[in-house]
Design a protein around this motif. Structure first.
Motif: not given
Length: 239
Positions: A139-145, A149-151, A231-233, A235-239
């Motif tokens: 729910l969260v990490y798929s939107r921001t890494s 967020a992880l904490g 956002a990474a998906r 732009t194609g930039v790795p997360a």
């Protein structure tokens, strides 16, 4: 949890009766056997040394108590932390090893209550914490890494795992409590204090997970095969 009352998460002998102790001893054995079988697929050259470090860290941190209420102190359970770092199956085995060593060598937790303690802290806490962490990752990490967020995910997972473990104790006490305290009083005490203990556990878990993720994100089991941020998906930039 250690406390001046006879009701504690890390329960001693005599809090639940012999049949209930035996029942949850069987539950613990079956659960750990299943974890041992499933953990074989998780163990690799990264997970094996990490599991040893996690077990040693949790053992050391559990020796440090922090005050919760007058006469009540708590310590890290470690279920969510272990699950996030090395996976729920290996994590449960790590916690179980810590509990066995504490019971047999340091008399921390009764031998007859070992099955109940393993059920609560190694199985319930670990798997509930991991389930909450996986949900948070989706729910969260798929939107921001972001580390925050992880904490936050780690904090909520640890809090939920701690309260779930306390609920396991309440269920065991309802089945075969041997103390004179009423079930209502036990439930109110356990849930009330373990929300506070869970907050402390959440902070320790969040700080530890963020530190490991910053240094070696490849060692964090929760992040393996995690969905990339939106956002990474795009732009194609790795997360």
């Amino acid at each position: 949890m250690s406390t001046t009352t006879p009701l504690a998460m890390h329960m001693s002998d005599g809090i639940i009766n012999a049949p209930t102790s035996a029942l949850f001893g069987v539950v613990a054995i079956v659960g750990l056997a299943f974890c041992t079988w499933r953990a074989r697929t998780d163990l690799d050259e990264k997970t094996v040394p990490m599991a040893g470090l996690v077990a040693a860290f949790i053992f050391a941190v559990q020796m440090i108590n922090f005050p919760v209420l007058p006469g009540v102190s708590g310590h890290l359970l470690g279920g969510a932390l272990a699950a996030i770092l090395v996976g729920p199956y290996t994590g449960a085995l790590c916690i179980a090893i810590v509990l066995v060593v504490q019971s047999l060598l340091f008399a921390d937790g009764g031998v007859t209550a070992l099955g109940a303690n393993v059920t609560n802290m190694a199985l319930i806490s670990t798997f509930v914490g991991y389930g909450v962490a996986v949900l948070g990752r989706r729910l969260v990490y798929s939107r921001t890494s972001s580390p925050g967020a992880l904490g936050g995910i780690a904090f909520v997972a640890a809090l939920c795992g701690t309260v779930a473990a306390a609920t396991g104790f309440v269920i065991e006490y309802a089945i075969g409590g041997a103390a004179s305290t009423s079930l209502g009083a036990v439930a109110a005490y356990m849930w009330g204090t373990h929300v506070l203990i869970g907050a402390g556990e959440g902070l320790i878990t969040a700080v530890t997970v963020m530190a490991v993720a910053r240094a070696r994100p490849d060692l964090v089991h929760l992040l393996r095969n995690a969905p990339r941020p939106a956002a990474a998906r795009r732009t194609g930039v790795p997360a």
